[in-house]
Structures are given as structure tokens and as C-alpha cells.
Design an enzyme around this catalytic site. Structure first.
Site, PDB file in Angstrom:
ATOM      1  N   LYS A 179       2.099  40.031   0.291  1.00 18.02           N
ATOM      2  CA  LYS A 179       2.730  41.344   0.379  1.00 18.02           C
ATOM      3  C   LYS A 179       1.866  42.299   1.207  1.00 18.02           C
ATOM      4  CE  LYS A 179       4.990  42.943  -3.280  1.00 18.02           C
ATOM      5  NZ  LYS A 179       6.390  43.283  -2.971  1.00 18.02           N
ATOM      6  N   ARG A 209       1.440  46.909  -7.101  1.00 10.50           N
ATOM      7  CA  ARG A 209       2.127  45.603  -7.079  1.00 10.50           C
ATOM      8  C   ARG A 209       1.147  44.474  -6.834  1.00 10.50           C
ATOM      9  NH1 ARG A 209       7.874  46.719  -5.088  1.00 10.50           N
ATOM     10  NH2 ARG A 209       7.768  48.826  -4.312  1.00 10.50           N
ATOM     11  N   GLY A 256       8.614  36.780  -8.792  1.00  9.77           N
ATOM     12  CA  GLY A 256       8.827  37.248 -10.162  1.00  9.77           C
ATOM     13  C   GLY A 256       7.772  36.799 -11.162  1.00  9.77           C
ATOM     14  N   MET A 264       4.452  37.544 -11.154  1.00  9.67           N
ATOM     15  CA  MET A 264       3.388  38.478 -11.504  1.00  9.67           C
ATOM     16  C   MET A 264       3.924  39.897 -11.549  1.00  9.67           C
ATOM     17  SD  MET A 264       0.099  36.777  -9.819  1.00  9.67           S
ATOM     18  CE  MET A 264       0.801  36.968  -8.227  1.00  9.67           C
ATOM     19  N   ARG A 288       8.376  39.156   4.505  1.00 10.03           N
ATOM     20  CA  ARG A 288       7.723  37.849   4.314  1.00 10.03           C
ATOM     21  C   ARG A 288       8.650  36.787   4.890  1.00 10.03           C
ATOM     22  NH1 ARG A 288       8.579  37.570  -2.228  1.00 10.03           N
ATOM     23  NH2 ARG A 288      10.826  37.539  -2.147  1.00 10.03           N
ATOM     24  N   HIS A 308      16.724  -3.999  -8.677  1.00  8.98           N
ATOM     25  CA  HIS A 308      17.853  -4.506  -7.902  1.00  8.98           C
ATOM     26  C   HIS A 308      18.823  -3.375  -7.561  1.00  8.98           C
ATOM     27  CE1 HIS A 308      21.917  -6.336  -7.626  1.00  8.98           C
ATOM     28  NE2 HIS A 308      21.268  -7.174  -6.835  1.00  8.98           N
ATOM     29  N   ARG A 331      16.605  -8.838   4.595  1.00  8.41           N
ATOM     30  CA  ARG A 331      16.370  -9.661   3.391  1.00  8.41           C
ATOM     31  C   ARG A 331      17.505 -10.674   3.302  1.00  8.41           C
ATOM     32  NH1 ARG A 331      14.794  -4.398   0.937  1.00  8.41           N
ATOM     33  NH2 ARG A 331      12.791  -4.632  -0.135  1.00  8.41           N
ATOM     34  N   ARG A 344      13.512 -12.114   7.283  1.00 10.03           N
ATOM     35  CA  ARG A 344      12.626 -12.715   6.300  1.00 10.03           C
ATOM     36  C   ARG A 344      13.333 -13.880   5.627  1.00 10.03           C
ATOM     37  NH1 ARG A 344      10.971  -9.464   1.092  1.00 10.03           N
ATOM     38  NH2 ARG A 344      13.101  -9.989   0.512  1.00 10.03           N
ATOM     39  N   GLU A 357       1.619  -8.960   1.243  1.00 11.00           N
ATOM     40  CA  GLU A 357       2.078  -8.309   0.017  1.00 11.00           C
ATOM     41  C   GLU A 357       1.363  -8.803  -1.238  1.00 11.00           C
ATOM     42  OE1 GLU A 357       6.359  -8.697  -0.268  1.00 11.00           O
ATOM     43  OE2 GLU A 357       6.343 -10.729   0.506  1.00 11.00           O
ATOM     44  N   SER A 397       3.780  -7.623   8.327  1.00  2.57           N
ATOM     45  CA  SER A 397       4.547  -6.495   7.805  1.00  2.57           C
ATOM     46  C   SER A 397       4.140  -6.309   6.351  1.00  2.57           C
ATOM     47  CB  SER A 397       6.047  -6.782   7.916  1.00  2.57           C
ATOM     48  OG  SER A 397       6.766  -5.696   7.387  1.00  2.57           O
ATOM     49  N   GLY A 445       4.452  -5.622   2.745  1.00  2.43           N
ATOM     50  CA  GLY A 445       5.460  -5.505   1.688  1.00  2.43           C
ATOM     51  C   GLY A 445       4.812  -4.729   0.561  1.00  2.43           C
ATOM     52  N   THR A 446       4.880  -3.422   0.683  1.00 10.52           N
ATOM     53  CA  THR A 446       4.095  -2.603  -0.251  1.00 10.52           C
ATOM     54  C   THR A 446       4.722  -2.511  -1.644  1.00 10.52           C
ATOM     55  OG1 THR A 446       5.105  -0.743   0.888  1.00 10.52           O
ATOM     56  CG2 THR A 446       2.784  -1.206   1.374  1.00 10.52           C
ATOM     57  N   ASP A 483       5.586  -5.260  -3.376  1.00 11.61           N
ATOM     58  CA  ASP A 483       4.813  -6.308  -4.053  1.00 11.61           C
ATOM     59  C   ASP A 483       3.318  -6.020  -4.002  1.00 11.61           C
ATOM     60  OD1 ASP A 483       6.412  -8.357  -5.300  1.00 11.61           O
ATOM     61  OD2 ASP A 483       7.280  -8.664  -3.310  1.00 11.61           O
ATOM     62  N   CYS A 511       7.358  -2.641   5.479  1.00  8.61           N
ATOM     63  CA  CYS A 511       8.782  -2.688   5.144  1.00  8.61           C
ATOM     64  C   CYS A 511       9.026  -2.482   3.664  1.00  8.61           C
ATOM     65  CB  CYS A 511       9.408  -3.985   5.631  1.00  8.61           C
ATOM     66  SG  CYS A 511       8.671  -5.444   4.873  1.00  8.61           S
ATOM     67  N   TYR A 513       4.747   0.387  13.406  1.00 11.26           N
ATOM     68  CA  TYR A 513       6.031   0.964  12.986  1.00 11.26           C
ATOM     69  C   TYR A 513       6.151   1.003  11.473  1.00 11.26           C
ATOM     70  CZ  TYR A 513       7.514  -3.796  11.951  1.00 11.26           C
ATOM     71  OH  TYR A 513       7.605  -5.052  11.405  1.00 11.26           O
TER      72      TYR A 513
END
Ligand code: PEP
Ligand code: MG
Length: 885
Positions: free
Chosen positions: A22, A91, A100, A102, A334, A450, A556, A612, A747, A766, A768-769, A771, A834, A854
């Protein structure tokens, strides 16, 4: 000695951290010579000192008094002067806006004597006394700790007795009564209102400092992840009055429409009112457009100010103004909050207007905003009854009648009915129901369950792991402790927030506007990370390409076998007791597979497609063991005999034989192809023959064959040797040569650690985060979210769900090691991700930092990843330091 107090002029050029949002806005506006009532700022540093010591910092009082003297001279009135009293507002104002949260005290300086001086000065006794009662209630509420509602109740009684609806209708005598009543409220709390204006001032300043640590402010910061160590500044400013009569007023305005982004001054105002009246909802404010007719001069001034402020801040502003006896004053500016749609339009428009550059435009739109724009959502303005909250598994909102059985979902959809499929969890058997439903709600399973993966791929809303609901298939209902929802009742689910709403909530459609496309194209110019999609069907591939995917990072293949016409064949293949039987089933699956690849590769012409080979635990394709057991037992109990029972018993034997205690760590991934090479062989035949056919048609194909769940180079080497022979055979058969590459998923931790050896055999990695997270933490990806992760987050053991946001410290470190070791062996190793993290903005940033080539994510997250990848570059360039508002 530290300086804690600055006039608005002196403060110009100092930052928000010191002045608070402010104060910063007031200082900047003063610097621009806009009509701002004079005042001064006590900095956040003073607040922090006070927090540390519990006392006002030495010298602060003197500094305040000195500045007060200056303010008195400036205005020509003195604090506490019975004839010409100076009134000020006090203020709060933190560096980050906490609306709102304070405290504010207006009209400070009034007491039983000065109120008469104000009445004289303004020749308006009712006005002066109204101001006094406002001070009494605000001071009582924010400084003394008497709840505002107790004052409001007294005011209401007087208004009712006088038979008036609005405060402005009360007479001076009636205000005297109100003031008297308010004094009694203080007394009832064993308090009194300080008559000395200096006492008022010191107490108000301390009250504002303390409000930084009020329960609600602390909670707000916790929820919004705002640090607790910033403190608040205090702004002391000469009062101007919007409630001095019909020629005065007050309003709030945005320099552009915050809902649509349209370039019009937007907001509301009220004549004869003080700031809080506009938001309090007692009187209905008028739209700013009406100000142009009612007070054209003021409107012109507001429009001109709004333009100047936008140019100065190069962003949309949220303003507060007051008109005192026909004179226009600015009280606040603001950065304006805006909807996702407005954020995109404003950013693109401002580039066109030369206010900001493209990088700045990209920086200003957040990934969350893009996410909101890509999916239908529950109208944020609608009031809805939320009955439960689950995991936000697949974004978008859907509404429909509840059904519990996939077959019924299919039937209902065939007759044009909209349904939501509600299950404890879904399996490949339910796929036709998922396809038919508008959305899916499950009571169990996490973000990589799933239901979550399949719906995300389809761009269909899903709320998963909604433990708050109990599904009762037999009674055809689900319940929470508060409500029972029966089959046929309508619900709405919001897969972006995880909310389950009872009844039909109004939805708003996604908006892929031209501006949105422009902004994403600018993001593409900035980013270095590639963006691909996870897609298993030609339809998904097309969507992905339209949304800007530069290839498929994960196809997949098991999802291809889930279609109702293929599942029985797949089951046959798995159940086969002999190799011959299996080969028979595979032979029948081959043409389906080939056609799938032809269609997908054609859609993705000229772009890489990572396919895959079969991965999932086999039991996922089989009937449920417990259900089968019950069925067989019942048949036996009834004394049934004959072929049907024998068939079921054989099925049960096979399902038992394939049953694993730990299927996620069992016969899946590359292990499957090593035990049953004929499965891989069929898939490679399909890929290569599809590629050969397309190539001979002149279609450019770039297939990449990927082996899952590899932890040892020998696993990969064995598969590679086997597959290369098959590929060669197919090419010879077709008389066509196609280029394909061979790579692996990383993975499991060993795969990452042994990446140097694995890269001898793999041309690409690649991550496989899904797993890799499961195996690094040792958390089951199917159960952890429902069973204990929520509690972990509540307890603060983890900051974030690692299945949603990549764990930089553990999983990320394994990735870093794999990148380093893999590229040591093979410098041109192509590396992507992936797992579901590939479309999550914070994880995309980590992937950029790890120098991946990528990310690959569900088609509907491709635009998010494009923007997030650009943000990662801007952050590196130092342009994404979050603006403190
Ligand atoms: C992964 O594990 O991250 C992955 C992409 O494979 P899936 O989710 O199919 O196991
Ligand atoms: Mg996996």
C-alpha cells in the site's frame, strides 16, 4: 540511526519489501503528482524490530512525531485541535497483498471534543458524529479486540427504532445515542476508548503491527505460502471524506475488466459513503460506467489516472478513490488480480500496446492459469454444495447422474444420458464405462492409479482416491458422513480441484483463444526443452499435435489391449498354458497392433514416436481373484457341475498361478518380454511392419522402441539382441529399410545408478518417474496416496506429494546421476521424462535444470509444459523473480 518513517514523497523509489504494497503504491502515485492525500509510512523494518523486542524501536516515536508535525503543516490542521482537528487513517500494508487479513483504523483523532470541531468545520453534525462512531467501532475491533458485530448490533437497534434503512438517514441526535451505546460496549468489556488522539495513534500503530501475527493472518500466509518474516508497514494518511454529502463519494476500480481483460475501466462507486460501504454490501454500489453520466468530470479524471498508472506500472491496477466535496483523490493502487482468461488477454494486448515485451507477457501468465483455461470448470461465481474432496486426478469438470457399473454407464450414454461413473477403483475391465461416462470418481487409488492415468489420457475429468466417500455397490449408493447419493442422483466433479459437488453445478467452457495461441507461440520461442505427449490412440495423438506436442514420448501399448474387442484376446494370451497357445493369441492380436501403429505414426508424421513395449503386471488383465473365488465357491455350494464350473475352476487355477504378493515389483516391465519373448516379438513386428508400410507410402516415420523397468544392462542387451533380429526380418520381408532407435526407461534406482553401462545398449533414456518415485521412496504408487501420504503432508513430513511434484532431492538426484553417467558413455544420448511429472510445472523446471531434451505429458498438459519450460528459461535469466505484490 535507522530511519523508520518516510513521507510519501521521501519514500518514492524505495521497494515494496520496506514500504509494504500500500505504501509503495501511495509513494509512487505521489511521485507521479497524482492527487494523493499527504501522509507517511512507518516501514516493515519497524514492525520486524517490534516483533523481535516487543517494544517500539528507539527513536521511532520521535520520527513519527516529526512527520506528524509535517503532516499538520501540510494540511493546516492539528491532531487533537478542538477547533480544526486533523484526522488520519492508520492502515496496514504488507509487501504481499493479504486482503482483509490485517487492520485499518479510520478517522483517528476524533474524541468527544474534536468531533464538535469537525461538525463546525464541515457544518455537518450528523456527518461528524457518524465518523466518530466509525472510529469507535474500528478501534474497538482492531485495537481493543471487541468484535465488530457487537457494535453493529447496537447500531441496528437504533436504526430500527428510528425506522431508517441507511446510516446516512440518521440524525445527529441519533448518532449521539449510537456513540453512547458504543461507549457502553467498551465498558462491558472493562475498557474505555482513549480520548487522547496521541494515545489513539500509538495504540493503532501497535495494533497494526500485532495484526501481522493475528491467527487469521498467520493462517492466510500458511495457506498461500507467504513467508512469516516480512512484517507489515503502517500508513498514516490525512483523511479525506467520501461521506460528506451528495457531492462526495468513494469507489474501487480496475484499469481493465479483471474477468475478461477488456480495456475498460471497471468497478463500482457510491456517493456519500466511506470506503468500507462499497464492499460491505449494505447499499448497492453503481457500476463505474454510470459515473460517466453522473459525474463526467470525475469520470474523466479517473480514466486519465487509470491510463497513467497502467503506463507507470506496466500492469493492470486495482484502484481505490474518494471524492470529497467534488475533489478527486487516489487512496490506493496495486496490481489487479485477474481471471486466467483476462491474464492471457491482458498480457498479449499489452505487448501490442508496447507496454511490455513478449518475455514479460509469458512471465505474467502462470501455468495454473493455463491449466484452468484448458478445461471446463465449475463456474467460480457459482455457489455449490461440496460434499467431498478427493485427489485432483484429471482436470476438468463434469456433471451427470451417478452410475456404479461400467455396463450401465455404456447403456445410459447410448441413450444420450450423461453419467458419472463411481467406483472404488477402476480396472481395464471398466474401460467401456470410462469411455461412456462424462467423468470418473473413485474412492481409492492415487494420481497414478488406473482411473487417473486413463482419464488423463482421454482428457476426461477424474477425482480419484476420494476416501471421504463409501461406495456400496450392492445398495447402489455412495455416502459421506453427511449425505447419501443414490444411483441416478446428479453430481458434478471437478478434477482440477478434486471437489465433488451435489447436484448440477454451472460449468464454464475452456477457451483456446487466438491470444492464448499467440502467448504459447511466444513461450515456444523462449523454451529450450522439447515437449512431447503421452498418447496411445490416433485421437490422442491428433489432440496432442494440435496442442503443440513435438512428438510422442510414451505410447503405452498395454492401453491398446484394453478395448472391449481386444481384451478377451489379451486374456487368452496371458492365460495360455503353452507357448503354442500364446502364439495363437498373439497372432490374432498382431493385425490390431499393426493398425494401431499405422494410425498413430501417420498422425505423427515427421515427429518421433516412442513406443513402449508391454509393461503392466499381467494380473491387471485378469478377473479379480476374490470375486472369482466367491463365484466358484457359490457354484460348488449350489451343487453345480459341468463345463461352466470346470471352465471357472481352470480360470481360477490360472489366476492363482499368476497371482503375485507384490505385483508392482513382480512380473512386469522388461521381465515380461524376457520370460515370454513372443510378446515383444509380436509388438516389434507390428511396429516395424507398420513403419515399412507407411514409408513405402511416402510417410516419414520416426519410431523409437522403448523397454520398460530396466535395472541391469544385461536385461536390455538380451531384449535388444532378440528384437533386432525380428526387425531385420520384417524389413527384409517388406523390402523397406526404416530408421528406428532403441532405448530404455529409467524407472528403478539401479537403472539410474548403472546408467553408464545401460547407455552402452540404449540410444535414449526416458525417466519413468511414476515408478522411479515408487521405487525410490518405497511407496506403493497404488496405495500410498490413499493410505498415508495425506497424513504425511498434514504432519509436514513431506512438503508435497512426490507422485505429483518431482522430488528433487531423491528422485531428482537419481535423474541427475543417470543423465551424467549416461552422457559420459554416449554424449548424444537423448533423454526425456514420461512419468506424470512431465506436465507438472515445478517438475518441468527441474527437468530443464537437469538438461533433459524433452518432457512428455498427457495431451491436455502439453500447453502447460510449453509455458512451464519457457518459465524455466526466464527464471534462469533472472526474469522470473516472483513479483512481490
Ligand atoms: C512411469 O513409471 O513413470 C511410467 C511412465 O510408466 P507407467 O506409469 O506406465 O508405469
Ligand atoms: Mg513405469
Amino acid at each position: 540511526m535507522a530511519m523508520y518513517v518516510f513521507t510519501f514523497q521521501e519514500a518514492a523509489g524505495k521497494g515494496k519489501e520496506l514500504l509494504g504494497g500500500k505504501g509503495y503504491g501511495l509513494a509512487e502515485m505521489t511521485g507521479l503528482r497524482l492527487p494523493v492525500p499527504p501522509g507517511f509510512i512507518i516501514t516493515t523494518e519497524a514492525c520486524l524490530d517490534y516483533m523481535r523486542t516487543g517494544e517500539l524501536p528507539p527513536g521511532l516515536k520521535e520520527e513519527v512525531l516529526h512527520h506528524l508535525g509535517w503532516l499538520e503543516a501540510e494540511v493546516g490542521r492539528k491532531l487533537g485541535d478542538p477547533d480544526k482537528p486533523l484526522l488520519v487513517s492508520v492502515r496496514s500494508g504488507a509487501a504481499v497483498s493479504m486482503p482483509g487479513m490485517m487492520d485499518t483504523v479510520l478517522n483517528l483523532g476524533l474524541n468527544d471534543r474534536t468531533v464538535l470541531g469537525l461538525a463546525n468545520m464541515t457544518s455537518n453534525e450528523a456527518f461528524a458524529k457518524n465518523c466518530y462512531r466509525r472510529l469507535l467501532s474500528m478501534f474497538g475491533d482492531t485495537v481493543v479486540g471487541i468484535h465488530r458485530s457487537l457494535f453493529e448490533k447496537e447500531l441496528q437497534v437504533v436504526k430500527e427504532r428510528q425506522g431508517v434503512a441507511y446510516d446516512t438517514e440518521l440524525s445527529a441526535a441519533a448518532w449521539d445515542t449510537v456513540v453512547g451505546k458504543f461507549a457502553e460496549v467498551y465498558e462491558a468489556h472493562g475498557k474505555s476508548f482513549p480520548q487522547d488522539p496521541y494515545d489513539q495513534l500509538w495504540e493503532a500503530i501497535l495494533g497494526v503491527f500485532r495484526s501481522w501475527n493475528s491467527d487469521r493472518a498467520v493462517k492466510y500466509r500458511d495457506v498461500n505460502r507467504i513467508p512469516h518474516d516480512m512484517g507489515t508497514a503502517v500508513n498514516v494518511q490525512a483523511m479525506v471524506f467520501g461521506n460528506m454529502g451528495g457531492n462526495s463519494g468513494t469507489g474501487v476500480a480496475f484499469t481493465r475488466d479483471p474477468a475478461t481483460g477488456e480495456k475498460v475501466v471497471y468497478g463500482e462507486y457510491l456517493f456519500n459513503a466511506q470506503g468500507e460501504d462499497v464492499v460491505a454490501g449494505i447499499r448497492t454500489p453503481k457500476p463505474i460506467s454510470q459515473l460517466a453520466q453522473e459525474a463526467p468530470g470525475i469520470y474523466r479524471e479517473l480514466a486519465k489516472t487509470s491510463e497513467r498508472l497502467e503506463h507507470h506500472f506496466r500492469d493492470v491496477q486495482d484502484l481505490e478513490f474518494t471524492i470529497e466535496d467534488g475533489k478527486f483523490y487516489m487512496l490506493q493502487t496495486r496490481a489487479g488480480q485477474r481471471t486466467a482468461a483476462a491474464a492471457v488477454k491482458i498480457a498479449v494486448d499489452m505487448v501490442g500496446e508496447g507496454l511490455i515485451d513478449k518475455e514479460e507477457a509469458v512471465r505474467r501468465v502462470t501455468a495454473e492459469q493455463v491449466e484452468r483455461l484448458l478445461h471446463r470448470q465449475i463456474d467460480p461465481k457459482a455457489e455449490v454444495q461440496v460434499i467431498a474432496k478427493g485427489l485432483n486426478a484429471s482436470p476438468g469438470a463434469a456433471m451427470g447422474a451417478v452410475v456404479f457399473e461400467p455396463d450401465e454407464a455404456e447403456e445410459a450414454a447410448a441413450s444420450g444420458e450423461k453419467v458419472i461413473l463411481v467406483r472404488t477403483e477402476t480396472t481395464p475391465d471398466d474401460i467401456h464405462g470410462i469411455v461412456a461416462a462424462q467423468g470418473v470418481l473413485t474412492s481409492r487409488g492415487g494420481r497414478t492409479s488406473h482411473a487417473a492415468i486413463v482419464t488423463r489420457g482421454m482428457g476426461k475429468p477424474c477425482v480419484a482416491g476420494c476416501e471421504a466417500i463409501q461406495v456400496d455397490y450392492e445398495k447402489r449408493l455412495f455416502s459421506t458422513p453427511e449425505v447419501v447419493v443414490r444411483e441416478g442422483d446428479v453430481i458434478t466433479i471437478d478434477g482440477a480441484s478434486g471437489k465433488v459437488v451435489l447436484g448440477e453445478a454451472p460449468l464454464v467452457e475452456p477457451q483456446m483463444t487466438a491470444d492464448f495461441k499467440t502467448l504459447l507461440a511466444w513461450a515456444d520461442e523462449i523454451r529450450s526443452l522439447g515437449v512431447r505427449a503421452n498418447a496411445d490412440t490416433p485421437g490422442d495423438s491428433r489432440t496432442a499435435r494440435e496442442l503443440g506436442a513435438e512428438g510422442i514420448g510414451l505410447c503405452r501399448t498395454e492401453h491398446m489391449f484394453m478395448a472391449p474387442d481386444r481384451l478377451p484376446l489379451m486374456q487368452k494370451m496371458i492365460m495360455a498354458a503353452t507357448k503354442e497357445e500364446r502364439l495363437g493369441a498373439l497372432d490374432r492380436l498382431l493385425p490390431f497392433q499393426k493398425q494401431d501403429f499405422v494410425d498413430i505414426l501417420r498422425e505423427m508424421e515427421g515427429l518421433p514416436v516412442t513406443i513402449r513395449l508391454l509393461d503392466p503386471p499381467l494380473h491387471e488383465f485378469l478377473p479379480n481373484l476374490e470375486e472369482l473365488l466367491v463365484e466358484v465357491t457359490e457354484m460348488r455350494t449350489k451343487g453345480e457341475d459341468g463345463e461352466e464350473l470346470a471352465g471357472k475352476e481352470e480360470l481360477l487355477r490360472r489366476v492363482r498361478a499368476l497371482h503375485e504378493a507384490n505385483p508392482m515389483l513382480g512380473l512386469r516391465g522388461c521381465r515380461l518380454g524376457l520370460l515370454y519373448p513372443e510378446i515383444n516379438e509380436m509388438q516389434v513386428r507390428a511396429i516395424i511392419s507398420a513403419s515399412c508400410s507407411l514409408k513405402s507410402e511416402g510417410v516419414e516415420v520416426l519410431p523409437e522402441i522403448m523397454i520398460p523397468l530396466v535395472g541391469h544392462k544385461n536385461e536390455l542387451a538380451a531384449v535388444r539382441e532378440q528384437l533386432e533380429a525380428v526387425a531385420k526380418e520384417e524389413m527384409n520381408l517388406a523390402g523397406v529399410e526404416v530408421q528406428y532407435s532403441f532405448g530404455t526407461m529409467i524407472e528403478v534406482p539401479r537403472g539410474a545408478l548403472a546408467a553408464d553401462e545401460i547407455a552402452e545398449v540404449a540410444e535414449f533414456f526416458s525417466f519413468g518417474t511414476n515408478d522411479l518415485t515408487q521405487t525410490t521412496f518405497g511407496f506403493s504408487r497404488d496405495d500410498a496416496e490413499g493410505k498415508f501420504l495425506a497424513r504425511y503432508l498434514e504432519l509436514g513430513i513431506l512438503d508435497a506429494n512426490p507422485f505429483e511434484i518431482l522430488d528433487r532431492k531423491g528422485v531428482g538426484e537419481l535423474m541427475r546421476i543417470a543423465v551424467e553417467r549416461g552422457r559420459t558413455t554416449r554424449p548424444d544420448l537423448k533423454i526425456g521424462i514420461c512419468g506424470e511429472h512431465g506436465g507438472e510445472p515445478r517438475s518441468v523446471r527441474v527437468c530443464h535444470q537437469l538438461d533433459l531434451d524433452y518432457v512428455s505429458c498427457s495431451p491436455f498438459r502439453v500447453p502447460i509444459a510449453r509455458l512451464a519450460a519457457a518459465h524455466a528459461v526466464l527464471e534462469e535469466k533472472g526474469r522470473l523473480v516472483e513479483e512481490i505484490r
